[in-house]
Write an enzyme that holds these catalytic residues in place. Structure first.
Site, PDB file in Angstrom:
ATOM      1  N   ASN A 299     -15.648  13.691  27.443  1.00  0.00           N
ATOM      2  CA  ASN A 299     -15.321  13.508  26.025  1.00  0.00           C
ATOM      3  C   ASN A 299     -14.966  14.872  25.419  1.00  0.00           C
ATOM      4  O   ASN A 299     -15.841  15.726  25.255  1.00  0.00           O
ATOM      5  CB  ASN A 299     -16.541  12.886  25.320  1.00  0.00           C
ATOM      6  CG  ASN A 299     -16.291  12.617  23.849  1.00  0.00           C
ATOM      7  OD1 ASN A 299     -15.292  13.048  23.277  1.00  0.00           O
ATOM      8  ND2 ASN A 299     -17.216  11.913  23.225  1.00  0.00           N
TER       9      ASN A 299
ATOM     10  N   HIS B  39     -10.052   6.647  22.222  1.00  0.00           N
ATOM     11  CA  HIS B  39     -10.905   7.821  22.382  1.00  0.00           C
ATOM     12  C   HIS B  39     -11.704   7.661  23.673  1.00  0.00           C
ATOM     13  O   HIS B  39     -12.153   6.571  24.008  1.00  0.00           O
ATOM     14  CB  HIS B  39     -11.841   7.928  21.168  1.00  0.00           C
ATOM     15  CG  HIS B  39     -12.877   8.989  21.327  1.00  0.00           C
ATOM     16  ND1 HIS B  39     -12.561  10.279  21.676  1.00  0.00           N
ATOM     17  CD2 HIS B  39     -14.233   8.944  21.188  1.00  0.00           C
ATOM     18  CE1 HIS B  39     -13.671  10.989  21.744  1.00  0.00           C
ATOM     19  NE2 HIS B  39     -14.696  10.212  21.454  1.00  0.00           N
TER      20      HIS B  39
ATOM     21  N   CYS C 126     -14.765  13.093  16.587  1.00  0.00           N
ATOM     22  CA  CYS C 126     -13.965  12.427  17.623  1.00  0.00           C
ATOM     23  C   CYS C 126     -12.802  11.627  17.032  1.00  0.00           C
ATOM     24  O   CYS C 126     -11.855  11.296  17.746  1.00  0.00           O
ATOM     25  CB  CYS C 126     -14.838  11.531  18.479  1.00  0.00           C
ATOM     26  SG  CYS C 126     -16.121  12.452  19.332  1.00  0.00           S
TER      27      CYS C 126
END
Ligand code: UT7
Length: 323
Positions: free
Chosen positions: A280, A250, A113
């Site tokens: 996500n 993020h 990520c």
């Protein structure tokens, strides 16, 4: 010394949208639980045969059109991904070929990520050193292929997508009021390897795998490390929290984003949020969110934009951009 100017961002999301209600037909969950605990309402899922490189190429084309940059101007392609098309070559090589870019280097960066921050850091440093002039930095993922669709604790959290950014080296001064990438900071702490990982996959284990996660531990570290890395970036540039116009974090969970906002005393009005509609998408969340804020006019020339992410490894980092 060259500075990396952001010429434009682009995005691509697969056509198919999967709602929480649809997931609730497959695993023991509900729209209410998912929205309350994560803020996620829906996610895009790649079609059969649609690969990370396909998503990346579409996002790159969008970014290049926005930037007004042709393929023959690009001399660096970096794809941040944890779901490459194949173990090797790099997905970036496929993207380079599809875009008919015929010079420079193309390689992948794997920091899950945090991948886009890592890729941006590498590109920015290469531009500063004069090793590249015009870089295409992409975050692209098809996480739907590495999920355990029977594990309600993880399968509801992720989506597929890609975002891209075109950077160009310019003589643009070194003060923090000048436009461009002001700084990047990247970190890892491999002691947390087992907190968020795929239990197999291409590479030395020789087995296929799916994502495993200690959600609460990841949550705690995400808030602390992401907030800290933004504070480090501000100090490094002699700037303060009050100078931030936009936080583009993020996108893993709205509660993580809200916690970071509280710690940094930033109103959610100054935070770009996409987790509700995209979930996500790992390395793609930040360039996807930047593209949305660029396209709807929220990002104005001269704005100070703070980026930050944490992912498996743990790997994390921040970047400050003067838009
Ligand atoms: O990009 C980095 C990658 N990941 C992240 O950043 C994720 C970080 N972690 C999180 O976002 C959160 O920890 C989660 C959303 C994964 C979980 O939220 P939580 O508030 O930490 O919930 P929990 O794991 O403590 O679970 C609470 C309860 C449990 O039931 P019991 O034991 O209290 O009876 C779970 O079994 O919720 C249950 N649960 C669910 N219930 C309905 C877990 N997942 C679900 C679900 N639907 N999908």
């Amino acid at each position: 010394m060259q500075r990396s100017l952001v010429l434009g961002c682009g995005a691509y999301l697969p056509e198919r949208v999967v709602t929480n209600d649809e997931l609730a037909q497959k695993v023991d969950t509900s729209d209410e639980w998912i929205v309350k605990r994560t803020g996620i309402r829906e996610r895009h899922i790649a079609a059969e045969g649609e690969l990370t490189s396909h998503l990346a190429v579409n996002a790159a084309r969008d970014a290049m059109a926005r930037a007004g940059v042709a393929a023959d101007e690009i001399d660096l392609v970096i794809v941040a991904t944890s779901t490459p098309d194949n173990t090797f070559p790099a997905t970036a090589a496929r993207v380079q070929a599809a875009l008919e870019i015929r010079r420079g280097a193309a390689f992948d960066v794997q920091a899950v990520c945090a991948g886009f921050i890592y890729a941006l850091s590498v590109a920015d440093n290469m531009i500063r050193l004069g090793q590249a002039k015009t870089a295409l930095v992409i975050g692209a993922e098809v996480f739907s292929r590495i999920l355990d669709w029977d594990d309600r604790g993880t399968c509801i959290l992720f989506g597929d997508g890609a975002g891209a950014m075109v950077l160009r080296g310019v003589e643009n001064g070194t003060d923090n009021a000048a436009r461009g990438v002001l700084s990047t900071h990247i970190y890892s702490d491999g002691r947390y390897y087992d907190m968020l990982y795929v239990d197999g996959g291409p590479g030395s284990t020789g087995t296929a795998g799916v994502l495993r996660m200690e959600g609460k531990e990841v949550f705690r570290h995400a808030v602390n490390r992401m907030a800290e890395s933004i504070e480090t970036a501000l100090t490094h540039n002699n700037l303060t929290l009050d100078d931030i116009d936009w936080l583009v974090p993020h996108q893993a969970n709205i509660r993580i984003i809200e916690s970071i906002g509280r710690r940094l005393r930033l109103s959610l009005d100054n935070v770009v949020v996409t987790v509700d509609m995209q979930a996500n998408t790992s390395a793609a969340t930040i360039p996807l969110a930047l593209t949305q804020a660029q396209n709807d006019g929220r990002l104005k020339s001269g704005n100070l934009v703070a980026l930050s992410a944490l992912g498996g490894g743990f790997s994390w980092g921040s970047a400050l951009l003067r838009w």
